[in-house]
Design a protein around this motif. Structure first.
Motif, PDB file in Angstrom:
ATOM      1  N   PHE A   1       1.307  11.008  -0.899  1.00 21.06           N
ATOM      2  CA  PHE A   1       1.632  10.647  -2.345  1.00 21.06           C
ATOM      3  C   PHE A   1       2.526   8.781  -1.589  1.00 21.06           C
ATOM      4  O   PHE A   1       1.978   7.681  -2.712  1.00 21.06           O
ATOM      5  CB  PHE A   1       2.440  11.039  -3.286  1.00 21.06           C
ATOM      6  CG  PHE A   1       2.292  10.337  -4.668  1.00 21.06           C
ATOM      7  CD1 PHE A   1       3.221   9.200  -5.186  1.00 21.06           C
ATOM      8  CD2 PHE A   1       0.714  10.155  -5.136  1.00 21.06           C
ATOM      9  CE1 PHE A   1       3.015   8.770  -6.446  1.00 21.06           C
ATOM     10  CE2 PHE A   1       0.720   9.924  -6.546  1.00 21.06           C
ATOM     11  CZ  PHE A   1       2.165   8.456  -7.585  1.00 21.06           C
TER      12      PHE A   1
ATOM     13  N   THR B   1       1.494   4.370  -2.602  1.00 19.86           N
ATOM     14  CA  THR B   1       1.793   4.071  -3.434  1.00 19.86           C
ATOM     15  C   THR B   1       2.735   2.486  -3.118  1.00 19.86           C
ATOM     16  O   THR B   1       2.937   2.157  -3.298  1.00 19.86           O
ATOM     17  CB  THR B   1       2.426   4.935  -4.355  1.00 19.86           C
ATOM     18  OG1 THR B   1       3.152   4.991  -3.879  1.00 19.86           O
ATOM     19  CG2 THR B   1       1.304   5.492  -5.287  1.00 19.86           C
TER      20      THR B   1
ATOM     21  N   ILE C   1       2.524   9.257 -15.699  1.00 14.97           N
ATOM     22  CA  ILE C   1       1.203   8.843 -15.303  1.00 14.97           C
ATOM     23  C   ILE C   1       0.407   8.958 -16.749  1.00 14.97           C
ATOM     24  O   ILE C   1      -0.002   9.704 -17.499  1.00 14.97           O
ATOM     25  CB  ILE C   1       0.915  10.819 -14.689  1.00 14.97           C
ATOM     26  CG1 ILE C   1       2.013  10.510 -13.549  1.00 14.97           C
ATOM     27  CG2 ILE C   1      -0.394  10.647 -13.914  1.00 14.97           C
ATOM     28  CD1 ILE C   1       2.554   9.772 -12.387  1.00 14.97           C
TER      29      ILE C   1
ATOM     30  N   LYS D   1      -5.296   5.464 -14.942  1.00 11.16           N
ATOM     31  CA  LYS D   1      -4.588   5.464 -13.056  1.00 11.16           C
ATOM     32  C   LYS D   1      -4.009   4.675 -13.113  1.00 11.16           C
ATOM     33  O   LYS D   1      -3.699   3.066 -12.293  1.00 11.16           O
ATOM     34  CB  LYS D   1      -5.825   4.669 -12.631  1.00 11.16           C
ATOM     35  CG  LYS D   1      -7.415   5.792 -12.827  1.00 11.16           C
ATOM     36  CD  LYS D   1      -8.794   5.124 -11.561  1.00 11.16           C
ATOM     37  CE  LYS D   1      -8.025   5.368 -10.510  1.00 11.16           C
ATOM     38  NZ  LYS D   1      -9.410   5.370  -9.200  1.00 11.16           N
TER      39      LYS D   1
ATOM     40  N   TRP E   1       0.994   4.406 -13.139  1.00 12.73           N
ATOM     41  CA  TRP E   1       1.337   5.458 -12.802  1.00 12.73           C
ATOM     42  C   TRP E   1       2.977   4.100 -12.896  1.00 12.73           C
ATOM     43  O   TRP E   1       3.229   3.218 -12.301  1.00 12.73           O
ATOM     44  CB  TRP E   1       2.293   6.260 -11.170  1.00 12.73           C
ATOM     45  CG  TRP E   1       4.036   6.254 -10.935  1.00 12.73           C
ATOM     46  CD1 TRP E   1       4.351   6.581 -11.817  1.00 12.73           C
ATOM     47  CD2 TRP E   1       4.505   6.039 -10.002  1.00 12.73           C
ATOM     48  NE1 TRP E   1       5.852   6.868 -11.186  1.00 12.73           N
ATOM     49  CE2 TRP E   1       6.097   6.814 -10.090  1.00 12.73           C
ATOM     50  CE3 TRP E   1       4.053   5.805  -8.839  1.00 12.73           C
ATOM     51  CZ2 TRP E   1       6.378   7.674  -9.401  1.00 12.73           C
ATOM     52  CZ3 TRP E   1       4.929   6.265  -7.759  1.00 12.73           C
ATOM     53  CH2 TRP E   1       6.443   6.052  -8.043  1.00 12.73           C
TER      54      TRP E   1
ATOM     55  N   LEU F   1      -3.512   3.663  -8.930  1.00 16.10           N
ATOM     56  CA  LEU F   1      -3.925   4.701  -8.823  1.00 16.10           C
ATOM     57  C   LEU F   1      -4.708   5.360  -7.652  1.00 16.10           C
ATOM     58  O   LEU F   1      -5.312   4.575  -8.554  1.00 16.10           O
ATOM     59  CB  LEU F   1      -2.982   5.590  -9.151  1.00 16.10           C
ATOM     60  CG  LEU F   1      -1.649   6.037  -9.994  1.00 16.10           C
ATOM     61  CD1 LEU F   1      -1.327   7.136 -10.625  1.00 16.10           C
ATOM     62  CD2 LEU F   1      -0.761   6.179  -8.912  1.00 16.10           C
ATOM     63  N   THR F   2      -4.965   5.481  -6.534  1.00 19.27           N
ATOM     64  CA  THR F   2      -5.657   5.249  -5.793  1.00 19.27           C
ATOM     65  C   THR F   2      -6.695   6.533  -6.327  1.00 19.27           C
ATOM     66  O   THR F   2      -6.072   7.199  -6.818  1.00 19.27           O
ATOM     67  CB  THR F   2      -6.094   4.933  -3.815  1.00 19.27           C
ATOM     68  OG1 THR F   2      -5.158   6.373  -3.812  1.00 19.27           O
ATOM     69  CG2 THR F   2      -5.746   3.797  -3.937  1.00 19.27           C
TER      70      THR F   2
ATOM     71  N   ALA G   1      -4.671   8.848  -4.547  1.00 17.34           N
ATOM     72  CA  ALA G   1      -3.606   8.989  -5.356  1.00 17.34           C
ATOM     73  C   ALA G   1      -3.108  10.328  -7.010  1.00 17.34           C
ATOM     74  O   ALA G   1      -3.106  11.572  -7.086  1.00 17.34           O
ATOM     75  CB  ALA G   1      -2.517   8.179  -5.245  1.00 17.34           C
ATOM     76  N   ILE G   2      -4.752   9.888  -7.550  1.00 12.10           N
ATOM     77  CA  ILE G   2      -5.034  11.080  -8.251  1.00 12.10           C
ATOM     78  C   ILE G   2      -5.386  11.837  -8.277  1.00 12.10           C
ATOM     79  O   ILE G   2      -4.876  13.065  -9.092  1.00 12.10           O
ATOM     80  CB  ILE G   2      -6.177   9.874  -9.867  1.00 12.10           C
ATOM     81  CG1 ILE G   2      -5.748   8.604  -9.818  1.00 12.10           C
ATOM     82  CG2 ILE G   2      -6.846  10.783 -10.844  1.00 12.10           C
ATOM     83  CD1 ILE G   2      -4.805   8.924 -10.919  1.00 12.10           C
TER      84      ILE G   2
ATOM     85  N   LEU H   1      -2.311  14.138  -7.771  1.00 13.47           N
ATOM     86  CA  LEU H   1      -1.668  14.728  -9.540  1.00 13.47           C
ATOM     87  C   LEU H   1      -2.401  15.858  -9.429  1.00 13.47           C
ATOM     88  O   LEU H   1      -1.846  16.165 -10.450  1.00 13.47           O
ATOM     89  CB  LEU H   1      -2.074  13.203 -10.000  1.00 13.47           C
ATOM     90  CG  LEU H   1      -0.404  11.924  -9.129  1.00 13.47           C
ATOM     91  CD1 LEU H   1      -0.840  11.277 -10.495  1.00 13.47           C
ATOM     92  CD2 LEU H   1       0.540  12.436  -9.310  1.00 13.47           C
TER      93      LEU H   1
ATOM     94  N   ARG I   1      -3.936  -3.279  -7.392  1.00 10.76           N
ATOM     95  CA  ARG I   1      -4.985  -2.859  -7.653  1.00 10.76           C
ATOM     96  C   ARG I   1      -6.328  -2.185  -6.363  1.00 10.76           C
ATOM     97  O   ARG I   1      -6.967  -1.646  -5.424  1.00 10.76           O
ATOM     98  CB  ARG I   1      -5.616  -2.060  -8.702  1.00 10.76           C
ATOM     99  CG  ARG I   1      -6.713  -0.886  -8.779  1.00 10.76           C
ATOM    100  CD  ARG I   1      -7.335  -0.585 -10.028  1.00 10.76           C
ATOM    101  NE  ARG I   1      -6.227  -1.077 -11.205  1.00 10.76           N
ATOM    102  CZ  ARG I   1      -5.074   0.209 -11.472  1.00 10.76           C
ATOM    103  NH1 ARG I   1      -5.886   1.501 -10.142  1.00 10.76           N
ATOM    104  NH2 ARG I   1      -5.107   0.722 -12.392  1.00 10.76           N
TER     105      ARG I   1
ATOM    106  N   GLU J   1      -5.964   2.203   1.415  1.00 13.87           N
ATOM    107  CA  GLU J   1      -6.173   4.026   0.773  1.00 13.87           C
ATOM    108  C   GLU J   1      -7.212   4.961   2.047  1.00 13.87           C
ATOM    109  O   GLU J   1      -7.956   5.310   3.267  1.00 13.87           O
ATOM    110  CB  GLU J   1      -6.771   4.765  -0.338  1.00 13.87           C
ATOM    111  CG  GLU J   1      -7.600   6.041  -0.246  1.00 13.87           C
ATOM    112  CD  GLU J   1      -7.323   6.268  -1.836  1.00 13.87           C
ATOM    113  OE1 GLU J   1      -6.871   6.558  -2.277  1.00 13.87           O
ATOM    114  OE2 GLU J   1      -8.650   6.916  -2.042  1.00 13.87           O
TER     115      GLU J   1
END
Length: 384
Positions: free
Chosen positions: A229, A233, A248, A253, A255, A272-273, A276-277, A280, A369, A376
């Motif tokens: 993670f 990020t 979150i 999407k 944080w 958040l990619t 990453a989501i 979570l 983003r 990613e």
């Protein structure tokens, strides 16, 4: 001068690096890695010229001894007729082509200037060398004077030399391993960059990081997911370890790290990619407290020690978790054309320039983003 000194049997047995003559201008170069290339040498008006004839027993068009002799004889015939032969491409020739490509793809003028400066100034000793002849020793001699004095610039110079040689390989002008690759032998000849740069955190090269993540994903430990993670990020270790579910926003999407947990004392939004989501959501499925990455004790965050341990077990060497931020920054600078302020904003670095700070507030989130989505894609490219 005698001809036909070599034989197929002898060539196959050649293992020692060096240059071997077949006679009358035809030579075979054996590199330390075992690759073998044919070339022809002649002089006209005091000027020495080399012409590459292809690799022996390798590549998509291997050149056996008989064919190399035919090519050499054709050159001799053309020379006897007084024809002019094209000179071999030098490092400078290919470098200029690479710079043209880079300058066209980068919108950041500062980044363009950095590429031009490092290759024209620090790689000057390579400029007149035929690109096909460049060896690891050439690269080492270029880097040694600057490796301990300006380590970050020296490593960027190495990476850009490697890019020039990769370009030549793609055009069939260079065969064999890239002599500027760190793991191709340079790491045995030069001290590790992380040991040279005081005040900086040891980092995994962004080129090696995808391989580390592949191994990291083989672990089911919470610490492994936390490290993954952080890589996605560019967050600081303590920011991720103390993250709570209330920070979150799955719909957006996003944080949002509260000001009290930020080094600069200001709240920070992190896009958040998809991966990453997913991390979570997997953590939420086994949630037992307000903490996202919980340690062995309920209500206590995963320890930094556990994260470092799993990170290094995945092949990160002596790199630190904080160094993952440098990995992203180096990738953004070397491989993308995102403006410097977008990359700096992703790291939540404080800026003194009021104009740049205002720019970040107005447009940086959307651009960050997009940049993190590309990051990613780069990190997980080897999964497919």
């Amino acid at each position: 001068m005698a001809r036909n000194k070599l034989s197929e049997t002898r060539i196959r047995s050649l293992a020692k690096a060096g240059i071997y003559s077949d006679g009358d201008g035809l030579f075979l170069r054996v590199r330390s890695g075992g690759s073998k290339q044919w070339f022809f040498i002649f002089k006209r008006n005091g000027q020495r010229t080399e012409i590459g004839l292809g690799g022996y027993g390798q590549g998509t068009a291997p050149v056996p001894l008989l064919l190399a002799r035919e090519k050499a004889e054709e050159i001799r015939q053309r020379l006897s007729r007084g024809e002019k032969l094209h000179r071999r491409k030098t490092f400078a020739d290919i470098m200029d082509d690479v710079l043209d490509v880079k300058k066209a793809s980068f919108r950041n003028d500062k980044h363009k200037d950095q590429w031009v400066m490092t290759l024209t100034k620090y790689a000057a000793a390579l400029h007149k060398v035929p690109i096909a002849d460049i060896t690891r020793d050439h690269v080492v001699e270029v880097l040694k004077p600057i490796w301990t004095k300006i380590p970050e610039t020296a490593d960027r110079t190495r990476q850009r030399i490697a890019a020039v040689i990769d370009h030549a390989k793609a055009r069939g002008l260079y065969t064999g391993d890239n002599p500027a690759d760190w793991r191709g032998g340079l790491k045995e000849l030069l001290p590790a960059r992380s040991k040279l740069t005081r005040g900086h955190h040891a980092a995994v090269s962004y080129k090696e990081l995808p391989g580390v993540l592949v191994k990291l994903q083989q672990s089911l430990a919470v610490s492994a997911r936390a490290v993954e993670f952080i890589a996605l990020t560019a967050a600081r270790s303590n920011e991720a370890r103390s993250m709570t579910w209330m920070e979150i926003d799955f719909t957006e999407k996003l944080w949002t790290i509260p000001a009290e947990r930020m080094k600069a004392g200001k709240a920070h939004e992190v896009p958040l990619t998809d991966r990453a989501i997913q991390i979570l959501k997997d953590q939420e499925a086994v949630r037992t407290s307000d903490l996202v990455f919980e340690g062995e004790r309920v209500g206590r965050p995963i320890s930094d020690t556990a994260m470092v341990k799993v990170f290094r077990a995945a092949g990160a060497g002596d790199a630190t978790l904080h160094g993952l931020r440098s990995s992203l920054r180096d990738w953004a600078g070397d491989e993308t054309d995102y403006p410097r302020d977008v990359a700096e904003a992703a790291l939540a670095h404080t800026v003194k320039d009021k104009t740049e700070a205002a720019y970040r507030r107005g447009t940086a989130l959307a651009k960050r983003r997009a940049m993190m989505d590309e990051w990613e894609t780069y990190l997980y490219r080897s999964r497919d």
